[in-house]
Design a protein around this motif. Structure first.
Motif, PDB file in Angstrom:
ATOM      1  N   ILE A   3       0.839  -1.205   0.000  1.00 24.09           N
ATOM      2  CA  ILE A   3       0.000   0.000   0.000  1.00 24.09           C
ATOM      3  C   ILE A   3       0.875   1.257   0.000  1.00 24.09           C
TER       4      ILE A   3
ATOM      5  N   THR B  64       4.053   1.533  -0.845  1.00 25.31           N
ATOM      6  CA  THR B  64       4.878   1.625  -2.047  1.00 25.31           C
ATOM      7  C   THR B  64       4.088   2.265  -3.183  1.00 25.31           C
ATOM      8  N   ILE B  65       2.876   1.796  -3.393  1.00 24.75           N
ATOM      9  CA  ILE B  65       2.054   2.351  -4.475  1.00 24.75           C
ATOM     10  C   ILE B  65       1.706   3.799  -4.191  1.00 24.75           C
ATOM     11  N   ALA B  66       1.373   4.096  -2.944  1.00 28.06           N
ATOM     12  CA  ALA B  66       1.007   5.479  -2.597  1.00 28.06           C
ATOM     13  C   ALA B  66       2.170   6.435  -2.847  1.00 28.06           C
TER      14      ALA B  66
ATOM     15  N   THR C 294       2.949   6.831  -6.640  1.00 31.51           N
ATOM     16  CA  THR C 294       1.964   7.629  -7.367  1.00 31.51           C
ATOM     17  C   THR C 294       2.065   9.098  -6.990  1.00 31.51           C
TER      18      THR C 294
ATOM     19  N   ALA D  68       0.376  12.612  -8.673  1.00 33.44           N
ATOM     20  CA  ALA D  68      -1.033  12.236  -8.815  1.00 33.44           C
ATOM     21  C   ALA D  68      -1.492  11.487  -7.573  1.00 33.44           C
ATOM     22  N   SER D  69      -2.811  11.364  -7.461  1.00 38.73           N
ATOM     23  CA  SER D  69      -3.374  10.645  -6.322  1.00 38.73           C
ATOM     24  C   SER D  69      -3.482   9.165  -6.648  1.00 38.73           C
ATOM     25  N   PRO D  70      -3.145   8.305  -5.688  1.00 41.02           N
ATOM     26  CA  PRO D  70      -3.263   6.872  -5.963  1.00 41.02           C
ATOM     27  C   PRO D  70      -4.687   6.345  -5.856  1.00 41.02           C
ATOM     28  N   THR D  71      -5.581   7.152  -5.339  1.00 39.52           N
ATOM     29  CA  THR D  71      -6.941   6.658  -5.135  1.00 39.52           C
ATOM     30  C   THR D  71      -7.976   7.668  -5.642  1.00 39.52           C
ATOM     31  N   PRO D  72      -9.051   7.195  -6.230  1.00 43.55           N
ATOM     32  CA  PRO D  72     -10.091   8.129  -6.674  1.00 43.55           C
ATOM     33  C   PRO D  72     -10.786   8.830  -5.515  1.00 43.55           C
TER      34      PRO D  72
ATOM     35  N   MET E  88      -4.895   7.801   1.316  1.00 45.24           N
ATOM     36  CA  MET E  88      -3.947   7.394   0.273  1.00 45.24           C
ATOM     37  C   MET E  88      -2.975   6.330   0.788  1.00 45.24           C
ATOM     38  N   GLY E  89      -3.141   5.950   2.049  1.00 41.54           N
ATOM     39  CA  GLY E  89      -2.305   4.892   2.599  1.00 41.54           C
ATOM     40  C   GLY E  89      -1.057   5.377   3.295  1.00 41.54           C
TER      41      GLY E  89
END
Lengths: 357, 471
Positions: free
Chosen positions: A75, A77-79, A82, A87-91, A241-242
């Motif tokens: 979680i 790492t992706i956050a 991104t 940009a935001s990793p989550t809508p 966003m984690g």
């Protein structure tokens, strides 16, 4: 090497064992906890009933999905990756200019909840009339969404994002029984909202509180009543966003000379936190018993209200769905409902349903 | 349980593979795989497994009927009766609730369709018809027959595998060589990436846009088209990704499954689309419905009648609502027009026809995604006469980097050699039967990278942040 070679099948077997071992090791990697909006799954319980009903399989699935050792690493790492791309990793979170996060629901929810269709004006008039007949004052206060105030930080998509939000704002501003703060907030040069949080900050919250207090009893807040300190705040938008990101913020409280304020709180059997402030002294106080029904925005201005009320109780709006919780608080002379713009329409029917309200 | 879940990837799959790799006995292999395949189904559908057991026993028993000794008339009557028995669960669970609903009754509203019942039933029916035709010898061993129907890679979403295609593998000792295991692993991760990195990402936003439509709110022109495009991407990458995973898993377990997709969005005609989309289903209907109805050997009217019947059944196979019939009606009408005008075999204006075909595909998936004709009408209407307000906030906030990357991958998939699948183009082989051309040294590192990225995204997708402002 062809598929039929004995050495090829032996190597295939070794590959299968190696692959399976790697997967199982990953599964049992030590877990680190993450705050989530769901209860941590219970450990699978081995029982005959669990096996026959399939409950055991569901428990194993939930435990593996949530307690997966490498999950928090994945979680974060992706956050981070991104966010590094701007940009935001989550809508759920929209990144405006300069990477300032906003809660997407502020924009999206407004388009799926045409407030006029919820007949808020009529409902509030009905509630206010009932309160007046019962001898109570009633005030409905709406907290502006972050996006509707910090709109210049949204970038080129501002108009599209706020199209529905603006329609709802205009409707709410047309209802005389509602206290709003769009105009005064827009006129302010201060930062009234957290950077990494969907809420107003303590400065925004106190600004609103002062407006509300002066509306209930004009002139009750005097210059110099408010005291500022600093603290670190963890923004909910980064949590969405984690990630956890702290920001320094100014905490605002009220200290009135000559007023003694007693505070206590309790968690009701159903889990609602009820807070009480009782003040006495030489300075002017808002008399009678006052109840504030609130959402999460109250967390950032509650410390301002206490010293101005003779008897103030606060209860989260969700408690309205359990009428017994409200009834046990007793009767009040004044009821104030404080709601954020994105949640205005929800729970209105609950207000109507409470007998003594 | 689905393949793209942590419990499958990190618990179920390694347990299956370890058992097969460590205990090298054929009987153990068969029971291990059958037992775990049953568990796989129970994990997803619980006690509905009993329905599948009943279908299995009925199909197995039908194999023992002395078909060749019966008169032609009795053979046909008995075959129809057996097929009806096999179809009973699907008729009850899939079609009775919508029919009852249309008649105003909600008596069956709570009836849930058992997972994968359509695929399972079609496997069983194909076996019975093949035995009836005498093209295969009946399976005597109930364990091996059950394994044919239950083996978990094809259980939920295909491909639809003929019994004859894996008969020898069912009977023999199955063991994957290193090239086969490498191919299977890479094919599986390729499908996992298609599902997790592309389909799931675009699917979330598509779902939200279609939900607005379902709620009765009009969409702007741009938002409606975005939703339709996203859904077209989702359904292809989801379904073909699942087939890739199934084929890859099968190879790892020692089976060879048929291909199911061959870049259908690169078609220039609807005819070609159906030669590339869900090929094992098309093959099923061709062999068991279209040809028996006469195919194209008895004149144009009979040919079109057979075609319409196939698409009526294809529509019903997907679901028992009017929208599926509209979807099937669109495709069958386009097929008939292509045959009547000669467009089917024409090689003219291929680029223009590819673009038009893409538009047709995007538009024709809308009835597949919408639940009612009202929703469908509103959606199609918004795609033509929607407001020019630009994208709705949900689309602006929903176009995250993950969605944009997924869309970019979808666009790239439209480029490249048309005769090969994306997997085939990258790794040099069109099927698991051509392993001598498989680029093993490229596949393994790329497979590992895809597996790691897909796992990260999968674990991220399951993240449900703590929303304390909703306390």
């Amino acid at each position: 090497m062809t598929p039929s070679d004995p050495s090829a099948t032996r190597r295939g077997r070794i590959a299968a064992i190696g692959f399976s071992t790697v997967l199982l090791v990953a599964l049992f990697f030590p877990a680190s906890a993450i705050d989530e909006n769901k209860a941590p799954p219970a450990a699978p319980q081995l029982s005959i009933e669990g096996i026959t009903s399939g409950a055991l399989l569901g428990q194993i699935r939930d435990a593996v999905s949530t307690n997966f050792g490498l999950r928090s690493l994945a979680i974060q790492t992706i956050a981070r990756a991104t966010l590094a791309l701007g940009a935001s990793p989550t809508p759920m979170v929209y990144l405006g200019e300069d990477g300032e996060p906003f809660l997407s629901e502020d924009f999206v929810g407004a388009c799926s909840t045409n407030l006029e269709a919820f007949h808020i004006h009529e409902t509030l008039d009905e509630i206010a009339a009932a309160q007046k007949a019962a001898g109570r004052e009633f005030l409905f206060a709406v907290v502006p969404d972050k996006g509707s105030i910090d709109r210049d930080k949204l970038g080129s998509a501002e108009d599209s994002l706020l199209a529905c939000n603006d329609v709802n704002r205009a409707y709410l501003e047309s209802i005389p029984t509602i206290m709003t703060a769009w105009n005064s907030f827009e006129a302010s040069d201060d930062e009234l909202y957290f950077f990494g949080d969907s809420h107003w900050n303590y400065v925004g919250g106190s600004r609103f509180a002062v407006e509300l207090l002066n509306r209930v009893q004009p002139g009750i807040v005097q210059p110099g009543d408010l005291v500022e300190t600093q603290e670190q705040h963890s923004g909910d938008l980064f949590l969405l966003m984690g990630l956890e990101q702290l920001e320094t913020t100014t905490v605002v409280t009220a200290e009135r000379s000559g007023v003694d304020t007693q505070y206590d709180s309790e968690v009701t059997p159903l889990g609602y936190t009820v807070q009480r402030w009782r003040s006495s002294g030489d300075a002017a106080l808002i008399t009678g018993r006052t109840l504030i029904v609130h959402d999460s925005t109250f967390a950032y201005n509650s410390a301002v209200y206490g010293p101005y009320f003779e008897d103030l109780t606060s209860v989260p709006i969700q408690a309205l769905s359990d009428p017994g919780e409200i009834a046990r608080l007793g009767d009040y002379d004044r009821v104030i409902v404080q709601r954020v713009q994105r949640g205005v329409q929800s729970d209105l029917d609950l207000l109507l349903a409470i007998d003594w309200l | 349980m689905v393949f793209s879940s942590p419990v499958f990837l990190f618990l179920f799959l390694p347990v299956v593979l370890l058992g097969l790799a460590l205990v090298r006995l054929r009987r153990f292999q068969a029971f291990w795989l059958l037992g775990l395949s049953a568990l796989f189904y129970i994990w997803g559908a619980g006690q509905a497994v009993l329905i599948l057991v009943a279908v299995t026993l009925a199909a197995y028993a039908a194999g023992w009927i002395p078909w060749q000794r019966l008169t032609v008339r009795w053979r046909r009557v008995l075959l129809a009766a057996v097929i009806l028995v096999l179809l009973l669960p699907i008729l009850f669970f899939k079609y009775l609730p919508p029919l009852a609903g249309a008649a105003g009754s909600d008596a069956f509203a709570a009836v849930a369709i058992p997972l994968g019942i359509s695929f399972f039933t079609f496997h069983a029916v194909s076996y019975v018809i093949d035995v009836w035709r005498g093209t295969i010898v009946r399976e005597r061993n109930l364990r091996d027959f059950s394994l044919y129907l239950f083996v978990f890679p094809h259980q939920i979403a295909g491909p639809i595998v003929r019994y004859a295609e894996i008969r020898d593998e069912l009977h023999g000792f199955r063991e994957a060589s290193l090239p086969q295991f490498g191919y299977g692993f890479t094919r599986f991760t390729w499908g996992l990436a298609k599902k997790v990195i592309v389909a799931d990402q675009v699917g979330r936003l598509a779902g939200e846009i279609f939900a607005i439509n379902a709620g009765g709110t009009d969409l702007s022109l741009a938002t409606a088209w975005l939703g339709a495009v996203l859904y077209a991407v989702q359904i292809y990458f989801d379904f073909s990704g699942y087939s890739d995973m199934a084929i890859g898993l099968a190879i790892m377990l020692g089976f060879h499954f048929p291909e199911n997709f061959a870049q259908p969005y690169r078609s220039w005609s609807v005819t070609e689309f159906w030669r590339r989309w869900h090929m094992t289903l098309s093959r099923w209907f061709r062999d068991y419905v279209y040809f028996p109805l006469g195919g194209n050997r008895h004149g144009v009217l009979r040919e079109y009648g057979a075609l319409l019947t196939v698409f009526l059944l294809t529509s019903l196979w997907h679901g028992g609502t009017l929208n599926f019939l509209i979807w099937g009606g669109l495709h069958s009408a386009a097929l008939i027009i292509e045959r009547a005008t000669g467009l089917r075999d024409s090689q003219r204006l291929l680029i223009v026809r590819r673009v038009l075909m893409l538009l047709f595909i995007i538009i024709s998936w809308v009835p597949f995604r919408t639940a009612t004709t009202d929703q469908l009408g509103r959606y199609w209407s918004n795609m033509v006469t929607g407001s020019l307000d630009g994208l709705a906030p949900i689309a602006i906030t929903g176009l995250t980097p993950a969605v944009l990357i997924a869309l970019a991958i979808a666009v790239i998939s439209l480029i490249g050699p048309a005769r090969s699948t994306g997997f085939g183009a990258v790794f040099g082989t069109r099927s698991s039967l051509e392993l001598e051309r498989f680029r093993f040294r490229l596949a393994i590192p790329l497979g590992i990278v895809l597996f790691v990225i897909s796992s990260l995204v999968l674990l991220w997708s399951n993240f449900s942040p703590f929303l304390y402002f909703q306390f």
